[in-house]
Design a protein around this motif. Structure first.
Motif, mmCIF file in Angstrom:
data_model
loop_
_atom_site.group_PDB
_atom_site.id
_atom_site.type_symbol
_atom_site.label_atom_id
_atom_site.label_comp_id
_atom_site.label_asym_id
_atom_site.label_seq_id
_atom_site.Cartn_x
_atom_site.Cartn_y
_atom_site.Cartn_z
ATOM 1 N N MET A 87 41.388 67.822 85.625
ATOM 2 C CA MET A 87 41.863 67.823 87.020
ATOM 3 C C MET A 87 43.125 68.665 87.170
ATOM 4 S SD MET A 87 41.020 64.029 88.532
ATOM 5 C CE MET A 87 41.402 63.015 87.109
ATOM 6 N N HIS A 88 44.006 68.586 86.166
ATOM 7 C CA HIS A 88 45.212 69.419 86.222
ATOM 8 C C HIS A 88 44.824 70.895 86.219
ATOM 9 C CE1 HIS A 88 49.433 70.414 85.800
ATOM 10 N NE2 HIS A 88 49.128 71.200 84.777
ATOM 11 N N PHE A 89 43.900 71.249 85.338
ATOM 12 C CA PHE A 89 43.413 72.636 85.259
ATOM 13 C C PHE A 89 42.815 73.072 86.601
ATOM 14 C CE2 PHE A 89 40.048 75.703 84.462
ATOM 15 C CZ PHE A 89 40.631 76.616 83.591
ATOM 16 N N SER B 8 43.335 71.913 89.537
ATOM 17 C CA SER B 8 44.316 71.995 90.629
ATOM 18 C C SER B 8 45.051 73.341 90.609
ATOM 19 C CB SER B 8 45.317 70.838 90.545
ATOM 20 O OG SER B 8 46.202 71.017 89.460
ATOM 21 N N LEU B 9 45.145 73.953 89.416
ATOM 22 C CA LEU B 9 45.863 75.232 89.295
ATOM 23 C C LEU B 9 44.942 76.441 89.296
ATOM 24 C CD1 LEU B 9 48.467 74.188 86.589
ATOM 25 C CD2 LEU B 9 48.944 74.756 88.971
ATOM 26 N N ARG B 10 43.692 76.234 88.900
ATOM 27 C CA ARG B 10 42.819 77.391 88.683
ATOM 28 C C ARG B 10 41.683 77.489 89.705
ATOM 29 N NH1 ARG B 10 46.104 80.654 85.776
ATOM 30 N NH2 ARG B 10 46.899 79.583 83.915
ATOM 31 N N MET C 248 44.292 79.407 77.942
ATOM 32 C CA MET C 248 44.926 78.673 76.830
ATOM 33 C C MET C 248 46.405 78.388 77.054
ATOM 34 S SD MET C 248 42.825 80.064 73.577
ATOM 35 C CE MET C 248 41.026 80.169 73.721
ATOM 36 N N ARG C 249 46.910 78.728 78.230
ATOM 37 C CA ARG C 249 48.233 78.241 78.612
ATOM 38 C C ARG C 249 48.183 76.740 78.902
ATOM 39 N NH1 ARG C 249 51.944 81.808 80.379
ATOM 40 N NH2 ARG C 249 53.278 79.991 80.097
ATOM 41 N N HIS C 250 46.991 76.215 79.115
ATOM 42 C CA HIS C 250 46.839 74.785 79.399
ATOM 43 C C HIS C 250 46.836 74.036 78.075
ATOM 44 C CE1 HIS C 250 46.129 75.315 83.729
ATOM 45 N NE2 HIS C 250 45.768 76.523 83.325
ATOM 46 N N ARG C 251 47.932 73.335 77.809
ATOM 47 C CA ARG C 251 48.174 72.756 76.483
ATOM 48 C C ARG C 251 47.847 71.283 76.406
ATOM 49 N NH1 ARG C 251 54.280 74.096 77.388
ATOM 50 N NH2 ARG C 251 53.465 73.661 79.467
ATOM 51 N N ALA C 252 48.193 70.528 77.461
ATOM 52 C CA ALA C 252 48.150 69.069 77.368
ATOM 53 C C ALA C 252 46.729 68.556 77.564
ATOM 54 C CB ALA C 252 49.083 68.456 78.412
ATOM 55 N N GLY C 253 46.191 67.884 76.553
ATOM 56 C CA GLY C 253 44.850 67.312 76.651
ATOM 57 C C GLY C 253 43.741 68.328 76.473
ATOM 58 N N TRP C 254 44.036 69.434 75.802
ATOM 59 C CA TRP C 254 43.026 70.467 75.562
ATOM 60 C C TRP C 254 42.943 70.776 74.075
ATOM 61 C CZ3 TRP C 254 39.743 72.534 79.086
ATOM 62 C CH2 TRP C 254 40.032 72.301 80.439
ATOM 63 N N SER C 255 41.710 71.056 73.597
ATOM 64 C CA SER C 255 41.496 71.544 72.223
ATOM 65 C C SER C 255 40.658 72.818 72.316
ATOM 66 C CB SER C 255 40.753 70.506 71.384
ATOM 67 O OG SER C 255 41.490 69.299 71.343
ATOM 68 N N PRO D 144 48.189 74.012 97.267
ATOM 69 C CA PRO D 144 47.227 75.103 97.023
ATOM 70 C C PRO D 144 47.731 76.050 95.932
ATOM 71 C CG PRO D 144 47.717 74.880 99.363
ATOM 72 C CD PRO D 144 48.714 74.038 98.632
ATOM 73 N N SER D 145 46.806 76.545 95.141
ATOM 74 C CA SER D 145 47.146 77.497 94.093
ATOM 75 C C SER D 145 46.455 78.833 94.380
ATOM 76 C CB SER D 145 46.718 76.946 92.730
ATOM 77 O OG SER D 145 47.217 77.765 91.691
ATOM 78 N N PHE D 146 46.887 79.876 93.672
ATOM 79 C CA PHE D 146 46.351 81.221 93.912
ATOM 80 C C PHE D 146 45.935 81.865 92.598
ATOM 81 C CE2 PHE D 146 49.226 80.027 97.291
ATOM 82 C CZ PHE D 146 48.492 80.322 98.423
ATOM 83 N N PRO D 147 44.887 81.317 91.981
ATOM 84 C CA PRO D 147 44.475 81.834 90.667
ATOM 85 C C PRO D 147 43.752 83.164 90.784
ATOM 86 C CG PRO D 147 42.901 80.222 91.435
ATOM 87 C CD PRO D 147 44.012 80.242 92.455
ATOM 88 N N GLN D 148 43.714 83.860 89.673
ATOM 89 C CA GLN D 148 42.893 85.077 89.627
ATOM 90 C C GLN D 148 41.420 84.680 89.716
ATOM 91 O OE1 GLN D 148 43.988 88.112 86.874
ATOM 92 N NE2 GLN D 148 41.989 89.133 86.986
#
Ligand SMILES: Cc1cc2nc3c(=O)[nH]c(=O)nc-3n(C[C@H](O)[C@H](O)[C@H](O)COP(=O)(O)OP(=O)(O)OC[C@H]3O[C@@H](n4cnc5c(N)ncnc54)[C@H](O)[C@@H]3O)c2cc1C
Length: 235
Positions: free
Chosen positions: A183-185, A187-189, A80-87, A198-202
């Motif tokens: 796509m933003h999500f 790319s990070l997760r 829920m840190r992902h704010r833009a374009g999310w409900s 590259p990202s390093f998600p849990q």
């Protein structure tokens, strides 16, 4: 006292709350030059690739994907840190008695962190490390759940009693997005070494992202191909 242990974390696409397509994305882009005639046009991989490559992002907002996510609270917090374009809408700990389903990492989950912040790698634990991890999780969960139950039985409000519950407790929430915010999500997760950034998600939130990526690839195939071919950079 019984508590359920769960290691599976899921995001399930709601097929009744799905809208849009590659063709709708192309129509949104073409209204720029065709006006209302854009509504008659179909999908085109070349156009989608151009939009992705040159980061004309807004046409990718014309669509909707909705997921039911079942995950521990710590994953929901990251999500829920992902704010833009999310409900979002989530199970309430104020209005219902929570259900004792708790996260226990399974034997395949690497346990030991090596390296430095931003560049960690994870390797398997020893037999002893897996043993203590399971045992301590179970003990903490049982203790916390007993406290929660004792407070409820004593008449304490659910919204107060829940204070003692840990972030390993499972929660459920709907997360609704559009292809661009997804796509933003992703790319990070997700962890994809070949990505431009590259990202390093849990690993636990990456499992959610992988389920969502599969649904995205199925319902927006040309957009998905363009996204991966352009380094998984969100336009
Ligand atoms: C590997 C990893 C490690 C992380 N570690 C931490 C951590 O240690 N601590 C921590 O607090 N968080 C951490 N985060 C969360 C991270 O900081 C972001 O909150 C999260 O990834 C959501 O990204 P976002 O803000 O780009 O997404 P969204 O909120 O969906 O925003 C999407 C985009 O919209 C724009 N935008 C949104 N809101 C604004 C705004 N207010 N102003 C300007 N532009 C805006 C930005 O371009 C943004 O990229 C981590 C995330 C990852 C992937």
């Amino acid at each position: 006292m019984t508590i359920a242990q769960r290691s599976e974390i899921t995001a399930t696409l709601d097929p009744d709350n799905l809208a849009g397509s590659d063709a709708k994305i192309c129509q949104a882009a073409r209204v720029s030059t065709l006006g209302s005639a854009a509504a008659e046009s179909g999908e085109a991989s070349g156009l989608i690739n151009y939009l992705m490559r040159d980061r004309h992002g807004s046409p990718f907002e014309h669509g909707q994907l909705s997921f039911l996510v079942e995950a521990p609270i710590f994953v929901a917090r990251e999500f829920m840190r992902h704010r833009a374009g999310w409900s979002y809408n989530e199970t309430s700990g104020r209005y219902r008695e929570l259900v004792p389903v708790f996260y226990i990492p399974d034997r395949k989950r690497p346990l030991v962190q090596e390296g430095k912040p931003g560049a960690y790698t994870f390797v398997d634990g020893t037999h002893e490390q897996y043993g203590i991890t399971r045992w301590e999780h179970e003990q903490a969960y049982r203790t916390a759940w007993s406290s929660y139950q004792r407070m409820l039985k004593a008449g304490v409000a659910k919204e107060i009693a829940r204070d003692v519950l840990p972030v390993g407790l499972f929660t459920s929430f709907y997360a609704t997005c559009n292809p661009r915010s997804l796509m933003h999500f992703l790319s990070l997760r997700t962890r994809v070494p070949s990505a431009t950034f590259p990202s390093f998600p849990q690993q636990e939130i990456e499992k959610v992202a992988q389920d969502m990526e599969e649904a995205f690839a199925e319902h927006f195939p040309l957009t998905y191909i363009a996204y991966t071919n352009n380094g998984r950079v969100c336009p």
